[in-house]
Design a protein around this motif. Structure first.
Motif, PDB file in Angstrom:
ATOM      1  N   ARG A   1      -2.686  -1.859 -11.606  1.00 47.05           N
ATOM      2  CA  ARG A   1      -1.554  -0.931 -11.474  1.00 47.05           C
ATOM      3  C   ARG A   1      -0.259  -1.497 -12.058  1.00 47.05           C
ATOM      4  O   ARG A   1       0.682  -0.753 -12.309  1.00 47.05           O
ATOM      5  CB  ARG A   1      -1.310  -0.588  -9.996  1.00 47.05           C
ATOM      6  CG  ARG A   1      -2.475   0.028  -9.248  1.00 47.05           C
ATOM      7  CD  ARG A   1      -2.932   1.349  -9.810  1.00 47.05           C
ATOM      8  NE  ARG A   1      -1.947   2.400  -9.765  1.00 47.05           N
ATOM      9  CZ  ARG A   1      -1.838   3.311  -8.793  1.00 47.05           C
ATOM     10  NH1 ARG A   1      -2.678   3.291  -7.773  1.00 47.05           N
ATOM     11  NH2 ARG A   1      -0.921   4.233  -8.858  1.00 47.05           N
TER      12      ARG A   1
ATOM     13  N   ASP B   1       1.131   6.902  -6.668  1.00 45.13           N
ATOM     14  CA  ASP B   1       0.143   7.986  -6.763  1.00 45.13           C
ATOM     15  C   ASP B   1       0.812   9.349  -6.614  1.00 45.13           C
ATOM     16  O   ASP B   1       0.513  10.275  -7.364  1.00 45.13           O
ATOM     17  CB  ASP B   1      -0.950   7.832  -5.702  1.00 45.13           C
ATOM     18  CG  ASP B   1      -1.867   6.647  -5.949  1.00 45.13           C
ATOM     19  OD1 ASP B   1      -1.894   6.123  -7.083  1.00 45.13           O
ATOM     20  OD2 ASP B   1      -2.550   6.236  -4.990  1.00 45.13           O
ATOM     21  N   LEU B   2       1.706   9.452  -5.650  1.00 45.43           N
ATOM     22  CA  LEU B   2       2.417  10.706  -5.402  1.00 45.43           C
ATOM     23  C   LEU B   2       3.192  11.169  -6.639  1.00 45.43           C
ATOM     24  O   LEU B   2       3.296  12.356  -6.919  1.00 45.43           O
ATOM     25  CB  LEU B   2       3.365  10.539  -4.208  1.00 45.43           C
ATOM     26  CG  LEU B   2       4.184  11.744  -3.798  1.00 45.43           C
ATOM     27  CD1 LEU B   2       3.284  12.835  -3.227  1.00 45.43           C
ATOM     28  CD2 LEU B   2       5.222  11.338  -2.764  1.00 45.43           C
TER      29      LEU B   2
ATOM     30  N   LEU C   1       0.833  -1.205   0.000  1.00 48.06           N
ATOM     31  CA  LEU C   1       0.000   0.000   0.000  1.00 48.06           C
ATOM     32  C   LEU C   1       0.871   1.261   0.000  1.00 48.06           C
ATOM     33  O   LEU C   1       0.557   2.240  -0.689  1.00 48.06           O
ATOM     34  CB  LEU C   1      -0.946   0.000   1.195  1.00 48.06           C
ATOM     35  CG  LEU C   1      -1.986   1.114   1.210  1.00 48.06           C
ATOM     36  CD1 LEU C   1      -2.838   1.106  -0.055  1.00 48.06           C
ATOM     37  CD2 LEU C   1      -2.867   0.976   2.437  1.00 48.06           C
ATOM     38  N   ALA C   2       1.977   1.233   0.727  1.00 51.07           N
ATOM     39  CA  ALA C   2       2.897   2.379   0.727  1.00 51.07           C
ATOM     40  C   ALA C   2       3.467   2.605  -0.677  1.00 51.07           C
ATOM     41  O   ALA C   2       3.609   3.744  -1.124  1.00 51.07           O
ATOM     42  CB  ALA C   2       4.020   2.158   1.736  1.00 51.07           C
TER      43      ALA C   2
ATOM     44  N   ARG D   1       0.808   4.190  -2.832  1.00 52.89           N
ATOM     45  CA  ARG D   1       0.725   5.621  -2.494  1.00 52.89           C
ATOM     46  C   ARG D   1       1.898   6.397  -3.095  1.00 52.89           C
ATOM     47  O   ARG D   1       1.738   7.535  -3.530  1.00 52.89           O
ATOM     48  CB  ARG D   1       0.658   5.803  -0.983  1.00 52.89           C
ATOM     49  CG  ARG D   1      -0.669   5.367  -0.420  1.00 52.89           C
ATOM     50  CD  ARG D   1      -0.751   5.592   1.058  1.00 52.89           C
ATOM     51  NE  ARG D   1      -2.067   5.225   1.555  1.00 52.89           N
ATOM     52  CZ  ARG D   1      -2.325   4.885   2.793  1.00 52.89           C
ATOM     53  NH1 ARG D   1      -1.349   4.875   3.686  1.00 52.89           N
ATOM     54  NH2 ARG D   1      -3.545   4.566   3.164  1.00 52.89           N
TER      55      ARG D   1
END
Length: 117
Positions: free
Chosen positions: A107, A78-79, A71-72, A75
């Motif tokens: 993804r 996404d960033l 999940l990190a 993210r």
């Protein structure tokens, strides 16, 4: 995060092995960046990363689980505005790459797994 980018090339996320760090990929980056925007990270507890909360660091390995690390990474993608990418992982990084592909198939466009099962 070490990012070598430019142009409209696809993104390649590189995940090192156990006891490794993002610099493990340094020798390949000149070749890979010809065709890819490369995103290279230190996985939790490796390289320059550390646990910042002393209570968490003292008594819990929760931050090192596949779901939390995956999940990190999502993210992080996404960033950086990366909707989809290929993932290359060595050993522990390869197992994490396979987990990412299984849990976030929309993804991950491709996998390269080195010494992972």
């Amino acid at each position: 995060v070490l990012s070598a980018s430019g142009g409209n090339k696809p993104t390649l996320l590189l995940l090192h092995g156990f006891l490794g760090c993002k610099e493990d990929w340094a020798g390949l980056l000149p070749l890979l960046t010809r065709d890819f925007n490369c995103l290279v990270v230190d996985l939790p507890g490796h390289g320059l990363t550390s646990l910042t909360d002393p209570e968490v660091a003292a008594g819990s390995s929760t931050l090192y689980t596949m779901p939390v690390v995956a999940l990190a990474l999502i993210r992080l993608l996404d960033l950086h505005g990366v909707a989809r990418c290929a993932v290359m992982g060595y050993s522990m990084g390869g197992r994490l790459a396979a987990y990412l592909a299984r849990e976030f198939p929309d993804r991950v466009t491709a996998l390269v797994l080195l010494s992972a099962h």
